[in-house]
Design a protein around this motif. Structure first.
Motif, PDB file in Angstrom:
ATOM      1  N   LYS A  13      29.774  29.893  60.333  1.00  0.00           N
ATOM      2  CA  LYS A  13      29.954  28.446  60.310  1.00  0.00           C
ATOM      3  C   LYS A  13      30.096  27.918  58.885  1.00  0.00           C
ATOM      4  CE  LYS A  13      27.253  28.044  64.580  1.00  0.00           C
ATOM      5  NZ  LYS A  13      28.399  27.814  65.462  1.00  0.00           N
ATOM      6  N   ILE A  14      29.697  28.725  57.904  1.00  0.00           N
ATOM      7  CA  ILE A  14      29.907  28.385  56.497  1.00  0.00           C
ATOM      8  C   ILE A  14      31.226  29.002  56.077  1.00  0.00           C
ATOM      9  CG2 ILE A  14      28.996  28.642  54.155  1.00  0.00           C
ATOM     10  CD1 ILE A  14      26.197  28.979  55.478  1.00  0.00           C
ATOM     11  N   THR A  15      32.175  28.178  55.659  1.00  0.00           N
ATOM     12  CA  THR A  15      33.514  28.669  55.365  1.00  0.00           C
ATOM     13  C   THR A  15      33.650  29.080  53.903  1.00  0.00           C
ATOM     14  OG1 THR A  15      34.416  26.507  54.737  1.00  0.00           O
ATOM     15  CG2 THR A  15      34.414  27.057  57.096  1.00  0.00           C
ATOM     16  N   LEU A  16      34.684  29.876  53.639  1.00  0.00           N
ATOM     17  CA  LEU A  16      34.947  30.287  52.265  1.00  0.00           C
ATOM     18  C   LEU A  16      35.331  29.100  51.388  1.00  0.00           C
ATOM     19  CD1 LEU A  16      36.856  33.660  52.826  1.00  0.00           C
ATOM     20  CD2 LEU A  16      34.441  33.308  52.299  1.00  0.00           C
ATOM     21  N   ASP A  17      36.009  28.113  51.959  1.00  0.00           N
ATOM     22  CA  ASP A  17      36.339  26.907  51.191  1.00  0.00           C
ATOM     23  C   ASP A  17      35.063  26.189  50.738  1.00  0.00           C
ATOM     24  OD1 ASP A  17      39.084  27.227  51.305  1.00  0.00           O
ATOM     25  OD2 ASP A  17      39.289  26.070  53.160  1.00  0.00           O
ATOM     26  N   VAL A  24      30.525  29.594  44.137  1.00  0.00           N
ATOM     27  CA  VAL A  24      30.413  31.017  44.455  1.00  0.00           C
ATOM     28  C   VAL A  24      31.632  31.752  43.898  1.00  0.00           C
ATOM     29  CG1 VAL A  24      30.417  32.693  46.347  1.00  0.00           C
ATOM     30  CG2 VAL A  24      28.987  30.643  46.495  1.00  0.00           C
ATOM     31  N   GLU A  25      31.384  32.931  43.340  1.00  0.00           N
ATOM     32  CA  GLU A  25      32.455  33.725  42.743  1.00  0.00           C
ATOM     33  C   GLU A  25      32.840  34.943  43.587  1.00  0.00           C
ATOM     34  OE1 GLU A  25      31.311  32.960  38.067  1.00  0.00           O
ATOM     35  OE2 GLU A  25      30.118  34.374  39.238  1.00  0.00           O
ATOM     36  N   GLY A  26      31.873  35.530  44.243  1.00  0.00           N
ATOM     37  CA  GLY A  26      32.133  36.734  45.018  1.00  0.00           C
ATOM     38  C   GLY A  26      31.468  36.684  46.377  1.00  0.00           C
ATOM     39  N   GLU A  53      40.448  36.954  49.316  1.00  0.00           N
ATOM     40  CA  GLU A  53      41.180  36.682  48.082  1.00  0.00           C
ATOM     41  C   GLU A  53      42.102  35.472  48.219  1.00  0.00           C
ATOM     42  OE1 GLU A  53      43.009  40.436  47.347  1.00  0.00           O
ATOM     43  OE2 GLU A  53      41.214  41.274  46.366  1.00  0.00           O
ATOM     44  N   LEU A  54      42.624  35.226  49.409  1.00  0.00           N
ATOM     45  CA  LEU A  54      43.472  34.043  49.626  1.00  0.00           C
ATOM     46  C   LEU A  54      42.678  32.750  49.429  1.00  0.00           C
ATOM     47  CD1 LEU A  54      45.602  35.151  52.716  1.00  0.00           C
ATOM     48  CD2 LEU A  54      46.424  34.726  50.388  1.00  0.00           C
ATOM     49  N   HIS A  55      41.362  32.835  49.491  1.00  0.00           N
ATOM     50  CA  HIS A  55      40.506  31.661  49.270  1.00  0.00           C
ATOM     51  C   HIS A  55      39.969  31.610  47.840  1.00  0.00           C
ATOM     52  CE1 HIS A  55      40.618  31.726  53.677  1.00  0.00           C
ATOM     53  NE2 HIS A  55      40.240  30.482  53.648  1.00  0.00           N
ATOM     54  N   GLY A  56      40.575  32.401  46.949  1.00  0.00           N
ATOM     55  CA  GLY A  56      40.197  32.361  45.552  1.00  0.00           C
ATOM     56  C   GLY A  56      38.907  33.072  45.217  1.00  0.00           C
TER      57      GLY A  56
END
Length: 402
Positions: A13-17, A24-26, A53-56
């Motif tokens: 429920k916590i997204t990469l965005d 957050v870096e990694g 990686e597509l989310h930076g």
């Protein structure tokens, strides 16, 4: 230190965005959909890596590539399962993912009796109640000779609890100990299990006759088998300390203190055999001086979990504020920033706060609570880096003036 975050995949429920926005870096994650013991295929690994990686962000650490129970107790299919593990490591190495956090805890992973222990400010945190755990051991598991593991005073309190505990409270305790704190991290028992106690007893029975020395031998066997592929791809295997760092349910626990860690690193003395330094797990044992352990094992540490606990006079322990407790995280950060500064670290077991309780997050893995902890630790890291820079400036200035 590199700021990472444990993320449970696309269904989290916590997204990469969200994670990128809070600095957050990694990412620390795993292929949770693949059953324990099966090979992680290259396509699945690369798809996850590309998605991150597509989310930076980058896939910094695998937590975890689970070690099957049969490897731990040396079952007849152990070598086949280790072969599968080696193939998965090779596939991860080819994808450039080279830090693997794992544990060698029999049956149970981390153990808590309460996942929403309330505080006066309205937040909640994880809690280990020794009497509740003893009640579970003696009256629910009915483990043979269990009473020998507890003091007369503790046994008296267990019997008091036995007289007052409700059916609902008993069922919640079972659910917490062997389902909710286990199932979401490749656990042996999930919420679909109709008879969790029955299955749990069967799992315990697999370790009949397995003591500390036998489990040590099995860990050594496993590590020696996988070291060649780790060396080939530069993979760091980082064992997580037992949580809590004590013997439970008659099961051997072999990563609990300084002596255990020294044994492990010497038994397979290879650069790829390293440590996940979990300040929280280690701080839950009165035998452990956490900063001293960080100082001693800094060079063999490959990944850091930053959290802390308070141990109460009755033996219970609770997750502490990240700036307090027996973890002494400020000093731990000082040690690692000086001795091994490029390590990935993640905050761990944050409080449930604000609207975290209503989001269905995994126990210990809230968003707001961990975000607060990350902000606290980020401030500590920045301060420590300034301290180190100022010390270096003074050293250079003194040399010039000599």
């Amino acid at each position: 230190m590199k700021k990472t975050w444990r993320w449970f995949g696309k269904k989290d429920k916590i997204t990469l965005d969200m994670l990128r926005q809070i600095g957050v870096e990694g990412i620390v994650t795993a292929l949770h959909e693949i059953p324990n013991g099966q090979v992680w295929p290259p396509d699945a690994i690369n798809e996850m890596k590309t998605y991150i990686e597509l989310h930076g962000l980058r896939w910094s650490v695998v937590e975890s590539l689970p070690v099957s129970e049969s490897i731990k107790y040396a079952g007849p299919d152990r070598d086949c399962l280790i072969d599968n593990y080696i193939i998965s490591l090779e596939n991860l190495g080819k994808a450039g993912i080279k830090t693997i956090c794992y544990n060698f805890m029999p049956v149970l992973d981390w153990v808590r009796t309460d996942i929403e222990h309330k505080w006066v400010d309205g937040s909640s945190s994880l809690y280990f109640d020794k009497i509740k755990f003893a009640y579970f051991d003696i009256h629910l598991l009915e483990r043979k000779n269990a009473i020998q593991d507890y003091s007369p005073e503790e046994l008296a309190k267990v019997e008091e609890l036995n007289k007052t505990i409700t059916t609902t409270e008993r069922d919640e305790l079972i659910d917490t100990l062997i389902v909710k704190t286990q199932g979401f991290v490749n656990g042996n028992i999930t919420s679909k299990e109709q008879q969790p106690i029955v299955k749990f007893k069967k799992l315990l029975a697999l370790y009949d006759g397995i003591g500390r020395e036998e489990l040590r031998e099995n860990l050594t066997y496993f590590l020696e088998k996988i070291m060649p592929i780790c060396e080939l791809y530069g993979i760091s295997m980082c064992i997580h300390p037992d949580d809590p760092p004590m013997q439970l349910l008659g099961l051997p626990r072999i990563v609990t203190n300084e002596e255990d860690i020294c044994w492990l690193l010497k038994a397979v003395d290879h650069p790829c055999n390293g440590l996940t330094f979990c300040a929280g797990s280690l701080s839950a044992g009165l035998q452990n001086n956490v900063p001293a352990l960080a100082r001693k094992f800094a060079s063999r540490t490959k990944f850091v979990h930053l959290r802390s606990t308070h141990i109460l006079p009755n033996g219970d322990f609770v997750e502490a504020n990240h700036l307090k407790g027996r973890g002494h995280l400020i000093e731990v950060v000082r040690i690692f920033e000086k001795e091994n500064p490029a390590l990935p670290m993640r905050v761990d077991h944050g409080k449930m706060m604000l609207d975290d309780e209503n989001k269905g997050y995994n126990p210990g893995y809230s968003f707001h609570g961990r975000m607060l902890a990350l902000g606290q630790i980020e401030g500590v890291i920045a301060t420590v880096r300034d301290e180190l820079k100022n010390k270096q400036k003074k050293i250079r200035s003194n040399k010039r003036n000599q």
